[in-house]
Structures are given as structure tokens and as C-alpha cells.
Enzyme design. Structure first.
Site, PDB file in Angstrom:
ATOM      1  CG  ASP A 114      -1.916   1.016   1.342  1.00  0.00           C
ATOM      2  OD1 ASP A 114      -2.407   1.451   0.276  1.00  0.00           O
ATOM      3  OD2 ASP A 114      -2.268   1.427   2.475  1.00  0.00           O
ATOM      4  CG  HIS A 115      -0.365   4.884   0.120  1.00  0.00           C
ATOM      5  ND1 HIS A 115      -0.748   5.880  -0.751  1.00  0.00           N
ATOM      6  CD2 HIS A 115      -1.479   4.505   0.782  1.00  0.00           C
ATOM      7  CE1 HIS A 115      -2.041   6.106  -0.610  1.00  0.00           C
ATOM      8  NE2 HIS A 115      -2.515   5.281   0.307  1.00  0.00           N
ATOM      9  CG  HIS A 158      -5.240   8.057   3.261  1.00  0.00           C
ATOM     10  ND1 HIS A 158      -4.958   8.740   2.108  1.00  0.00           N
ATOM     11  CD2 HIS A 158      -5.234   6.742   2.934  1.00  0.00           C
ATOM     12  CE1 HIS A 158      -4.766   7.875   1.118  1.00  0.00           C
ATOM     13  NE2 HIS A 158      -4.937   6.648   1.592  1.00  0.00           N
ATOM     14  N   GLY A 159      -7.445   8.766   7.124  1.00  0.00           N
ATOM     15  CA  GLY A 159      -7.588   9.191   8.524  1.00  0.00           C
ATOM     16  C   GLY A 159      -9.029   9.493   8.884  1.00  0.00           C
ATOM     17  CB  SER A 181     -11.407   4.800   8.062  1.00  0.00           C
ATOM     18  OG  SER A 181     -10.665   3.626   8.153  1.00  0.00           O
ATOM     19  CG  ASN A 212      -7.291   0.700  -0.227  1.00  0.00           C
ATOM     20  OD1 ASN A 212      -7.690  -0.281  -0.832  1.00  0.00           O
ATOM     21  ND2 ASN A 212      -6.158   1.305  -0.519  1.00  0.00           N
ATOM     22  CB  ALA A 270      -5.624   1.811   7.087  1.00  0.00           C
TER      23      ALA A 270
HETATM   24  P1  13P Z   1      -8.089   4.987   5.934  1.00  0.00           P
HETATM   25  O1  13P Z   1      -6.919   4.934   6.840  1.00  0.00           O
HETATM   26  O2  13P Z   1      -8.692   6.344   5.897  1.00  0.00           O
HETATM   27  O3  13P Z   1      -9.067   3.915   6.206  1.00  0.00           O
HETATM   28  O4  13P Z   1      -7.535   4.736   4.461  1.00  0.00           O
HETATM   29  C1  13P Z   1      -6.958   3.510   4.173  1.00  0.00           C
HETATM   30  C2  13P Z   1      -6.274   3.546   2.872  1.00  0.00           C
HETATM   31  O5  13P Z   1      -6.716   4.127   1.928  1.00  0.00           O
HETATM   32  C3  13P Z   1      -5.002   2.796   2.770  1.00  0.00           C
HETATM   33  O6  13P Z   1      -4.388   3.049   1.565  1.00  0.00           O
END
Ligand code: 13P
Length: 279
Positions: A83-84, A177-178, A208, A227, A229
Site C-alpha cells: 500500500d502506498h 486518509h484518517g 474509514s 481500502n 486502515a
Molecule cells: P483509511 O486509513 O482512511 O481507512 O484509508 C486507508 C487507505 O486508503 C489505505 O491506503
């Protein structure tokens, strides 16, 4: 052992059925087990994601072996994805370590540079026959401003995909993200336009905190990899803190399970959302 079905083929398969695959980041054995328990119970395929930081934390061999062994142990259909990824070097190491899929995120560069860097990885990954995901547009990373917008332009997406030959594309349509301060709104019209111009799987990062109905709308309009996280880290740590505040137990094998189960419940709820998309 690697999955017999390549991720790039699986993504196309789920998309043709109007569905998506959940991609979940794991950080240690416990978060991995939470994900596995959920996928096993739901009989659902899952993508296990590792960022460069998680790889650094666990060590590449340990991280990939953990993921691969857990998939086998829990009898879950899954793939391991970087990822990334932010460098050719890291992507190369992951390819050598047997990843099924790598993301190269050069989205903060100018378009031409993003094309160049992504194309490099596509050429490299060709020898390994793995899935390559790239990103186009501004999807705020942790700590970056969410006020700045840079949604993916459909025409640019078409140009980018044609110029790079990438397998999957993460697009900026309003997610970040976050944690979100307000309920995020996705630009579904833009997603539809991109989907009409680009025929590769489209990926939604930053899931998320996005309501289930919105995720389902995104899937109906062409997103086939979702995705997540932040919610995993959050529920794991909140549950663990709570446990630790209420016990003096030093047997960590007794303290971790509630946090593992909390991750499992979270992932199950996301799989339910994703698996029950109706047209
Ligand atoms: P979140 O942490 O906002 O759920 O995003 C996850 C993500 O896109 C990982 O690449």
C-alpha cells in the site's frame, strides 16, 4: 503459496458482478488475526495490505510470511499488496518477496512525472505478473490538509492509464486518509465519468468513516477495491487501552483477544456492506 487467481483478474471478476473486494491494512499478528477471523466467517476474499512503515516495523520476510501463512491457516482467499509504495526500490523488494500486488504512489508529482514513475513499476512488475495500482489526484494522506482539493480529472485518468498500462487506479473523488471531521461526500458523478473513460479497476482509498450506503453507491458506480486502515488501528487500540485500564493481567495472550475480536467485528461489518450491494 500464492493465490492461483491473480489479483488483477479477481478485481475484474468482482467488478463484472457489481461487487468489490475489501483491502485491509494489518500491523501485527493481532490485527492480522482479526481480519482473518472476519474473512473466514464471512467466507469472503480479502486483500491484506502492508505499507512501507508496517514492513519496516515487522521486517519484510516476517510480514509477508505472516500474511501468507494466515491466509492458509484460516483458509481465506486473499492477496498481499504493498500500500502506498513510494519508491522503485521498495516495490522491487516486495516483488522479490512474493507480493501479489504493489501500489506505486507518485500522485504528489506532476502528471508527467507520475506517468514516468508508474510506467517504471509497470515495466518492472511485468516480469512478476502482479497487479500494479497507481494513484492520480489528491487524496489527503495522514497529516495533510483535507481542505486542499485535487479531484481526479476523467480525461487525465484516461491519458494516465493509456500511458502507463497500470492495472488499477486509485482516484480522488472526495475521500481522504484518517478520521473525517464531517461526513465525507463522494463525487459520484465524477466517478461515473472516470468509469466511462477508463476500463481498469478503480480503487477507493480512505474508506474509514465513509457511511455504508455511500460505499455501496461507489461500488455501484465502478469502485471495486475499498481500502480501510484507520478504523482498524483505532478499534484495536481503543479496545486494548480499555482492557489494560481494567486489568493487571500480564499474560498478553489473555489481554489481546478482545482487541482481535473488535477488529474482527469491524471488518465483518465492512464485508457485510461490501457483499450486499444491490443494483
Ligand atoms: P483509511 O486509513 O482512511 O481507512 O484509508 C486507508 C487507505 O486508503 C489505505 O491506503
Amino acid at each position: 503459496m500464492k493465490n492461483e487467481i491473480k489479483l488483477q483478474d479477481k478485481l475484474l471478476e468482482v467488478r463484472s458482478e457489481g461487487r468489490a473486494i475489501l483491502a485491509v491494512n494489518f500491523y501485527n499478528l493481532e490485527t492480522l488475526f482479526g481480519i482473518m477471523l472476519a474473512a473466514q466467517e464471512m467466507k469472503s476474499p480479502v486483500i491484506l495490505q502492508l505499507t512501507g512503515k508496517s514492513i519496516e516495523y515487522m521486517g519484510l520476510q516476517t510480514a509477508v510470511s505472516l500474511g501468507r501463512t494466515a491466509l492458509k491457516q484460516f483458509n481465506v482467499d486473499g492477496w498481499i499488496h504493498l500500500d502506498h509504495g513510494d519508491s522503485v526500490e521498495l516495490a522491487h523488494k516486495c516483488l522479490d518477496a512474493g507480493f501479489d500486488s504493489v501500489m506505486i504512489d507518485a500522485s504528489e508529482n506532476a502528471l508527467s512525472e507520475n506517468v514516468k514513475i508508474t510506467k517504471n513499476i509497470v515495466d518492472l512488475a511485468g516480469m512478476y505478473e502482479v497487479n500494479v495500482e497507481a494513484e492520480l489526484g489528491y487524496i489527503a494522506k495522514l497529516g495533510q490538509s483535507k481542505n486542499h482539493t485535487g479531484f481526479t480529472e476523467p480525461e487525465e485518468a484516461k491519458f494516465f492509464v493509456e500511458s502507463t498500462g497500470v492495472n488499477a487506479l486509485a482516484i480522488a473523488i472526495g475521500s481522504s486518509h484518517g478520521f473525517y471531521k464531517e461526513e465525507p461526500k463522494l463525487d459520484i458523478e465524477r466517478l461515473e465519468k472516470i468509469r466511462n473513460m477508463v476500463d481498469i479497476p478503480l480503487v477507493l482509498h480512505g474508506a474509514s468513516g465513509i457511511p455504508g450506503v455511500t460505499l455501496q453507491k461507489a461500488i455501484r458506480n465502478g469502485i471495486c477495491k475499498i481500502n480501510i486502515a484507520t478504523e482498524v488501528k483505532n478499534i484495536f487500540m481503543q479496545t486494548l487501552k480499555n482492557e489494560l485500564n481494567n486489568t493487571n493481567e500480564i499474560d498478553l495472550r489473555k489481554v489481546f483477544p478482545p482487541a482481535i475480536n473488535a477488529v474482527a467485528e469491524l471488518v465483518k461489518s465492512k464485508l457485510e456492506i461490501i457483499n450486499f450491494v444491490t443494483n
